[in-house]
Design a protein around this motif. Structure first.
Motif, PDB file in Angstrom:
ATOM      1  N   VAL A  68     -11.124  20.559   7.949  1.00 44.70           N
ATOM      2  CA  VAL A  68     -12.277  21.426   8.161  1.00 44.70           C
ATOM      3  C   VAL A  68     -12.269  22.451   7.030  1.00 44.70           C
ATOM      4  O   VAL A  68     -11.249  23.078   6.776  1.00 44.70           O
ATOM      5  CB  VAL A  68     -12.215  22.152   9.528  1.00 44.70           C
ATOM      6  N   PHE A  69     -13.418  22.572   6.349  1.00 47.61           N
ATOM      7  CA  PHE A  69     -13.532  23.470   5.216  1.00 47.61           C
ATOM      8  C   PHE A  69     -14.498  24.594   5.589  1.00 47.61           C
ATOM      9  O   PHE A  69     -15.681  24.352   5.739  1.00 47.61           O
ATOM     10  CB  PHE A  69     -14.053  22.730   3.978  1.00 47.61           C
TER      11      PHE A  69
ATOM     12  N   GLY B 253     -11.766  10.542  -4.136  1.00 47.36           N
ATOM     13  CA  GLY B 253     -11.456  10.995  -2.786  1.00 47.36           C
ATOM     14  C   GLY B 253     -10.498  12.174  -2.739  1.00 47.36           C
ATOM     15  O   GLY B 253      -9.841  12.400  -1.733  1.00 47.36           O
ATOM     16  N   GLU B 254     -10.450  12.943  -3.824  1.00 44.72           N
ATOM     17  CA  GLU B 254      -9.560  14.109  -3.876  1.00 44.72           C
ATOM     18  C   GLU B 254     -10.277  15.408  -3.533  1.00 44.72           C
ATOM     19  O   GLU B 254      -9.666  16.340  -3.045  1.00 44.72           O
ATOM     20  CB  GLU B 254      -8.938  14.225  -5.265  1.00 44.72           C
TER      21      GLU B 254
ATOM     22  N   ARG C  66     -19.446  24.668  -3.485  1.00 47.68           N
ATOM     23  CA  ARG C  66     -18.003  24.847  -3.347  1.00 47.68           C
ATOM     24  C   ARG C  66     -17.284  23.523  -3.533  1.00 47.68           C
ATOM     25  O   ARG C  66     -17.757  22.489  -3.079  1.00 47.68           O
ATOM     26  CB  ARG C  66     -17.670  25.460  -1.989  1.00 47.68           C
ATOM     27  N   LYS C  67     -16.143  23.596  -4.226  1.00 44.46           N
ATOM     28  CA  LYS C  67     -15.284  22.433  -4.447  1.00 44.46           C
ATOM     29  C   LYS C  67     -14.051  22.614  -3.575  1.00 44.46           C
ATOM     30  O   LYS C  67     -13.346  23.623  -3.682  1.00 44.46           O
ATOM     31  CB  LYS C  67     -14.887  22.356  -5.926  1.00 44.46           C
ATOM     32  N   TRP C  68     -13.808  21.635  -2.694  1.00 48.83           N
ATOM     33  CA  TRP C  68     -12.702  21.709  -1.744  1.00 48.83           C
ATOM     34  C   TRP C  68     -11.672  20.631  -2.040  1.00 48.83           C
ATOM     35  O   TRP C  68     -12.024  19.507  -2.379  1.00 48.83           O
ATOM     36  CB  TRP C  68     -13.229  21.476  -0.324  1.00 48.83           C
ATOM     37  N   GLN C  69     -10.404  20.970  -1.890  1.00 46.79           N
ATOM     38  CA  GLN C  69      -9.331  19.987  -1.994  1.00 46.79           C
ATOM     39  C   GLN C  69      -9.162  19.346  -0.625  1.00 46.79           C
ATOM     40  O   GLN C  69      -8.885  20.039   0.359  1.00 46.79           O
ATOM     41  CB  GLN C  69      -8.038  20.656  -2.441  1.00 46.79           C
TER      42      GLN C  69
ATOM     43  N   GLU D 245      -8.202  23.645   1.002  1.00 43.95           N
ATOM     44  CA  GLU D 245      -8.456  24.884   0.271  1.00 43.95           C
ATOM     45  C   GLU D 245      -9.698  24.784  -0.601  1.00 43.95           C
ATOM     46  O   GLU D 245     -10.003  23.735  -1.149  1.00 43.95           O
ATOM     47  CB  GLU D 245      -7.256  25.231  -0.609  1.00 43.95           C
ATOM     48  N   CYS D 246     -10.377  25.908  -0.732  1.00 40.20           N
ATOM     49  CA  CYS D 246     -11.520  26.003  -1.626  1.00 40.20           C
ATOM     50  C   CYS D 246     -10.982  26.212  -3.045  1.00 40.20           C
ATOM     51  O   CYS D 246     -10.343  27.219  -3.334  1.00 40.20           O
ATOM     52  CB  CYS D 246     -12.434  27.155  -1.222  1.00 40.20           C
ATOM     53  N   ALA D 247     -11.245  25.247  -3.926  1.00 42.34           N
ATOM     54  CA  ALA D 247     -10.736  25.312  -5.292  1.00 42.34           C
ATOM     55  C   ALA D 247     -11.662  26.109  -6.214  1.00 42.34           C
ATOM     56  O   ALA D 247     -11.185  26.782  -7.123  1.00 42.34           O
ATOM     57  CB  ALA D 247     -10.541  23.902  -5.842  1.00 42.34           C
ATOM     58  N   LEU D 248     -12.974  26.019  -5.987  1.00 43.93           N
ATOM     59  CA  LEU D 248     -13.949  26.699  -6.843  1.00 43.93           C
ATOM     60  C   LEU D 248     -15.178  27.097  -6.042  1.00 43.93           C
ATOM     61  O   LEU D 248     -15.571  26.396  -5.106  1.00 43.93           O
ATOM     62  CB  LEU D 248     -14.426  25.780  -7.973  1.00 43.93           C
TER      63      LEU D 248
END
Length: 159
Positions: free
Chosen positions: A15-16, A32-33, A45-48, A53-56
Motif C-alpha cells: 500500500v502506497f 516490475g520494480e 509519484r514513483k514508488w518502490q 517507499e516513495c522514491a520521487l
C-alpha cells in the motif's frame, strides 16, 4: 492511496500512501520494480514496490494528474493533466524535459487531457482530450522534433 494486488486478486501486499487527494492513474514499470501514480493533488509519484517507499515526487501540473506512463527503459515518465498539458520528465533528475500543449477549452471542458499513450521508446505520444480530439506528436527529443500530421489528427504545439 495506490494499492497492488497479487495475480490471484488476494489482499494487497503493498500500500502506497502519500498523495494529498485521490489517485487518478497508476502505471507499472517494465521490470516490475516501480509503480508510478498520478493524483488529483497535481503530483506524479514513483514508488518502490518491494519497500513501499516513495522514491520521487514530481510537481509541475497546475491541476490534477489524470494519466501517467513510463518508457520501457524507465528513463522518462510522462504525465497528463487537467491543466491541458502533457509533461515529459527525467525519471531520475525529477525535471520537466518537455511540456506539450494543444487541447483546447470548449463547451465540454477546460482542455484537460483525458488519456494518452506513448510508444515503447517514448518517441510518439497520442492523446485524447475533452475538446473531442486526438492529437499526436512525433519525435519527442528536442533535437529530433519532426512534427507530422495525419489525416484527421491535429499536431500538438510544443512549448
Amino acid at each position: 492511496v495506490a494499492q497492488v494486488l497479487d495475480s490471484a486478486g488476494h489482499p494487497c501486499w503493498s500500500v502506497f500512501g502519500g498523495h494529498e487527494s485521490s489517485v487518478e492513474s497508476v502505471r507499472l514499470d517494465a521490470h516490475g520494480e516501480h509503480v508510478y501514480s498520478g493524483g488529483e493533488d497535481g503530483t506524479v509519484r514513483k514508488w518502490q514496490i518491494e519497500s513501499g517507499e516513495c522514491a520521487l515526487v514530481m510537481r509541475g501540473h497546475e491541476w490534477g494528474v489524470l494519466c501517467v506512463d513510463v518508457t520501457v527503459d524507465g528513463s522518462a515518465v510522462f504525465s497528463a493533466g487537467a491543466d491541458g498539458t502533457i509533461k515529459k520528465w527525467d525519471a531520475e533528475m525529477v525535471v520537466v524535459l518537455l511540456t506539450l500543449v494543444g487541447h483546447e477549452k470548449n463547451e465540454v471542458g477546460d482542455g484537460a487531457v483525458s488519456c494518452f499513450r506513448i510508444t515503447l521508446d517514448g518517441q510518439i505520444v497520442c492523446s485524447g482530450g475533452q475538446d473531442k480530439t486526438v492529437r499526436c506528436v512525433y519525435g519527442m527529443e528536442p533535437r529530433a522534433r519532426r512534427l507530422k500530421s495525419c489525416v484527421g489528427m491535429v499536431v500538438w504545439c510544443m512549448r
